[in-house]
Scaffold this motif. Structure first.
Motif, PDB file in Angstrom:
ATOM      1  N   ARG A 164       0.824  -1.217   0.000  1.00 45.86           N
ATOM      2  CA  ARG A 164       0.000   0.000   0.000  1.00 45.86           C
ATOM      3  C   ARG A 164       0.852   1.259   0.000  1.00 45.86           C
ATOM      4  O   ARG A 164       0.573   2.226  -0.706  1.00 45.86           O
ATOM      5  CB  ARG A 164      -0.931   0.000   1.214  1.00 45.86           C
ATOM      6  N   THR A 165       1.929   1.254   0.788  1.00 44.37           N
ATOM      7  CA  THR A 165       2.756   2.457   0.927  1.00 44.37           C
ATOM      8  C   THR A 165       3.398   2.857  -0.394  1.00 44.37           C
ATOM      9  O   THR A 165       3.466   4.035  -0.744  1.00 44.37           O
ATOM     10  CB  THR A 165       3.852   2.226   1.983  1.00 44.37           C
ATOM     11  N   TYR A 166       3.882   1.872  -1.157  1.00 50.53           N
ATOM     12  CA  TYR A 166       4.609   2.177  -2.392  1.00 50.53           C
ATOM     13  C   TYR A 166       3.829   1.804  -3.645  1.00 50.53           C
ATOM     14  O   TYR A 166       4.368   1.886  -4.760  1.00 50.53           O
ATOM     15  CB  TYR A 166       5.975   1.473  -2.375  1.00 50.53           C
ATOM     16  N   ASN A 167       2.551   1.394  -3.455  1.00 48.63           N
ATOM     17  CA  ASN A 167       1.673   1.075  -4.581  1.00 48.63           C
ATOM     18  C   ASN A 167       2.342   0.099  -5.561  1.00 48.63           C
ATOM     19  O   ASN A 167       2.415   0.359  -6.769  1.00 48.63           O
ATOM     20  CB  ASN A 167       1.255   2.367  -5.307  1.00 48.63           C
ATOM     21  N   ILE A 168       2.853  -1.007  -5.002  1.00 47.40           N
ATOM     22  CA  ILE A 168       3.507  -2.013  -5.838  1.00 47.40           C
ATOM     23  C   ILE A 168       2.854  -3.372  -5.612  1.00 47.40           C
ATOM     24  O   ILE A 168       2.330  -3.660  -4.532  1.00 47.40           O
ATOM     25  CB  ILE A 168       5.025  -2.117  -5.551  1.00 47.40           C
ATOM     26  N   ASP A 169       2.859  -4.195  -6.662  1.00 47.79           N
ATOM     27  CA  ASP A 169       2.342  -5.559  -6.566  1.00 47.79           C
ATOM     28  C   ASP A 169       3.468  -6.476  -6.099  1.00 47.79           C
ATOM     29  O   ASP A 169       4.555  -6.483  -6.686  1.00 47.79           O
ATOM     30  CB  ASP A 169       1.823  -6.032  -7.924  1.00 47.79           C
ATOM     31  N   ILE A 170       3.207  -7.230  -5.047  1.00 53.92           N
ATOM     32  CA  ILE A 170       4.212  -8.117  -4.466  1.00 53.92           C
ATOM     33  C   ILE A 170       3.751  -9.556  -4.611  1.00 53.92           C
ATOM     34  O   ILE A 170       2.617  -9.893  -4.251  1.00 53.92           O
ATOM     35  CB  ILE A 170       4.438  -7.783  -2.976  1.00 53.92           C
ATOM     36  N   SER A 171       4.613 -10.402  -5.133  1.00 55.74           N
ATOM     37  CA  SER A 171       4.314 -11.827  -5.250  1.00 55.74           C
ATOM     38  C   SER A 171       5.028 -12.594  -4.135  1.00 55.74           C
ATOM     39  O   SER A 171       6.216 -12.370  -3.889  1.00 55.74           O
ATOM     40  CB  SER A 171       4.771 -12.366  -6.613  1.00 55.74           C
ATOM     41  N   ILE A 172       4.297 -13.471  -3.466  1.00 57.11           N
ATOM     42  CA  ILE A 172       4.908 -14.349  -2.457  1.00 57.11           C
ATOM     43  C   ILE A 172       5.265 -15.664  -3.138  1.00 57.11           C
ATOM     44  O   ILE A 172       4.398 -16.410  -3.593  1.00 57.11           O
ATOM     45  CB  ILE A 172       3.941 -14.585  -1.279  1.00 57.11           C
ATOM     46  N   LEU A 173       6.573 -15.947  -3.221  1.00 56.08           N
ATOM     47  CA  LEU A 173       7.052 -17.144  -3.917  1.00 56.08           C
ATOM     48  C   LEU A 173       7.128 -18.356  -2.993  1.00 56.08           C
ATOM     49  O   LEU A 173       7.047 -19.494  -3.445  1.00 56.08           O
ATOM     50  CB  LEU A 173       8.433 -16.875  -4.527  1.00 56.08           C
ATOM     51  N   GLY A 174       7.310 -18.114  -1.710  1.00 55.90           N
ATOM     52  CA  GLY A 174       7.399 -19.221  -0.758  1.00 55.90           C
ATOM     53  C   GLY A 174       7.443 -18.681   0.655  1.00 55.90           C
ATOM     54  O   GLY A 174       7.837 -17.537   0.883  1.00 55.90           O
ATOM     55  N   ALA A 175       7.018 -19.504   1.607  1.00 58.68           N
ATOM     56  CA  ALA A 175       7.033 -19.073   3.005  1.00 58.68           C
ATOM     57  C   ALA A 175       7.162 -20.276   3.921  1.00 58.68           C
ATOM     58  O   ALA A 175       6.717 -21.374   3.591  1.00 58.68           O
ATOM     59  CB  ALA A 175       5.769 -18.286   3.338  1.00 58.68           C
ATOM     60  N   ALA A 176       7.820 -20.084   5.053  1.00 55.96           N
ATOM     61  CA  ALA A 176       7.957 -21.127   6.071  1.00 55.96           C
ATOM     62  C   ALA A 176       7.818 -20.456   7.424  1.00 55.96           C
ATOM     63  O   ALA A 176       8.641 -19.622   7.793  1.00 55.96           O
ATOM     64  CB  ALA A 176       9.315 -21.822   5.951  1.00 55.96           C
ATOM     65  N   MET A 177       6.759 -20.800   8.141  1.00 57.63           N
ATOM     66  CA  MET A 177       6.484 -20.186   9.439  1.00 57.63           C
ATOM     67  C   MET A 177       6.366 -21.269  10.502  1.00 57.63           C
ATOM     68  O   MET A 177       5.939 -22.385  10.221  1.00 57.63           O
ATOM     69  CB  MET A 177       5.185 -19.375   9.393  1.00 57.63           C
ATOM     70  N   ASP A 178       6.720 -20.943  11.727  1.00 62.87           N
ATOM     71  CA  ASP A 178       6.602 -21.898  12.829  1.00 62.87           C
ATOM     72  C   ASP A 178       6.633 -21.109  14.136  1.00 62.87           C
ATOM     73  O   ASP A 178       6.869 -19.899  14.146  1.00 62.87           O
ATOM     74  CB  ASP A 178       7.724 -22.927  12.798  1.00 62.87           C
TER      75      ASP A 178
END
Length: 368
Positions: free
Chosen positions: A296-310
């Motif tokens: 929102r701040t920089y009006n850019i589209d961001i793609s999430i390629l992968g994530a690992a949470m724990d």
């Protein structure tokens, strides 16, 4: 409980209870030499669960067996609870007695349980107490207390063949606690168990760490073991510790191999005019909607390629690989925004990303 009132819960202190200095182990066979340990310096603080991780052949088993001198180091020193164990290695019966006495204060849990099939569960736990010279009544009382501690009070008269793998390991842990050790060593104690049983054994080790004030040194090749139970960790390769620290420190260390292995992410750029960034979340930043704020701040589209949470030690941590539109030099300000939120940011495959230091855009060295 009698005999086990050392601490209500474990507190990690800065005082090291296990220290190795310049530890080297060279095996000689048929004229050949194989260096299993190459100058290992290890510092395990009192009251912590410390994991040593590495692939097969990294030197993990040699390290843990040198800590209690089941293997005699070729050079270097091992100090446990303020006592230099390597100084006890000598000739004659006196040296042997002193070393055995020191070892009695170090519990050891093995991968394959090492229970005597001809003895009952209670008799297996009593074995080290026999060696320590306790009377039959004292042995029985303490063995039953230990079995109750590990959740096997109803299995005292059973034989190992009647137990599951997890129950056998609980007997092994009870036996390791017989000498009221200050230190518990775990040699791949969960690698022969299924995932659910592994979780229960790890929880038991953590509970014992807290209830008895035990310092636990465990070796493993499983990253999930480190994530679920360890306060600190070390990564071994080719007989050397190449990285070590508390898990939280490692997660905040740029380029940490161990952090990347604990929370692996993957994904390739979809085009040449894209910037792929690995973002590490820990502490309060892990609960904030930082990526949506960035978009929102920089009006850019961001793609999430992968994530690992724990969740580690009750806190959510993890890593995410995202793709930003444009080349690196076009994304210095958005990357700086991420860092200002307390996140660790690295250009995928290239190490830490630079943050803007003033109003001038920083161009990555070598970028054209």
């Amino acid at each position: 409980m009698p005999g086990h009132t050392r601490a209500a819960h474990s507190t990690v202190t800065e005082s090291p209870v296990i220290t190795t200095s310049g530890l080297t182990k060279v095996y000689r066979s048929r004229g050949r030499e194989v260096t299993a340990l190459d100058g290992v310096d290890l510092h395990v603080r009192e009251g912590e669960v410390y994991g040593v991780i590495g692939q097969s052949g990294a030197g993990k088993s040699s390290l843990i067996r040198c800590v209690n001198l089941l293997e005699r180091p070729t050079s270097g020193t091992v100090t446990v609870a303020g006592q230099d164990l390597t100084a006890l290695v000598g000739r004659g019966p006196r040296a042997g007695r002193e070393l055995r006495r020191a070892r009695s204060r170090i519990g050891m849990v093995f991968q394959h349980f090492n229970l005597l099939s001809s003895r009952t569960v209670q008799d297996n736990v009593e074995l080290p107490l026999e060696i320590l010279g306790l009377s039959g009544q004292e042995r029985s009382r303490k063995a039953l207390e230990l079995l109750d501690l590990v959740g096997l009070a109803d299995k005292a008269k059973s034989y190992p063949a009647q137990l599951s793998g997890g129950q056998k390991q609980r007997v092994g842990i009870a036996r390791a606690l017989a000498g009221d050790p200050k230190v518990l060593l775990s040699d791949e104690a969960t690698s022969a168990l299924d995932p659910e049983t592994t979780r229960s054994i790890l929880q038991l080790l953590r509970d014992l760490n807290r209830q008895l004030g035990l310092t636990v040194l465990l070796i493993t090749h499983e990253m999930d073991v480190v994530k679920s139970v360890c306060d600190s960790a070390a990564l071994m390769e080719r007989g050397q510790i190449i990285e070590s620290g508390t898990v939280s420190e490692l997660l905040a260390t740029p380029g940490s191999e161990l952090a990347a292995a604990l929370f692996p992410v993957s994904g390739e750029a979809t085009g040449e005019d894209r910037t792929v960034v690995d973002v590490t979340f820990h502490g309060e930043a892990a609960t904030q909607p930082v990526i949506s704020q960035l978009s929102r701040t920089y009006n850019i589209d961001i793609s999430i390629l992968g994530a690992a949470m724990d969740t580690i030690a009750g806190k959510q941590v993890g890593r995410m690989r995202i793709e930003l539109p444009g080349r690196f030099e076009e994304n210095v300000v958005p990357i700086g925004f991420l860092r200002e939120q307390g996140l660790q940011v690295e250009i995928a495959g290239e190490g830490p990303a630079s943050a803007p230091q003033d109003d001038t855009l920083l161009v990555k060295e070598g970028a054209k």
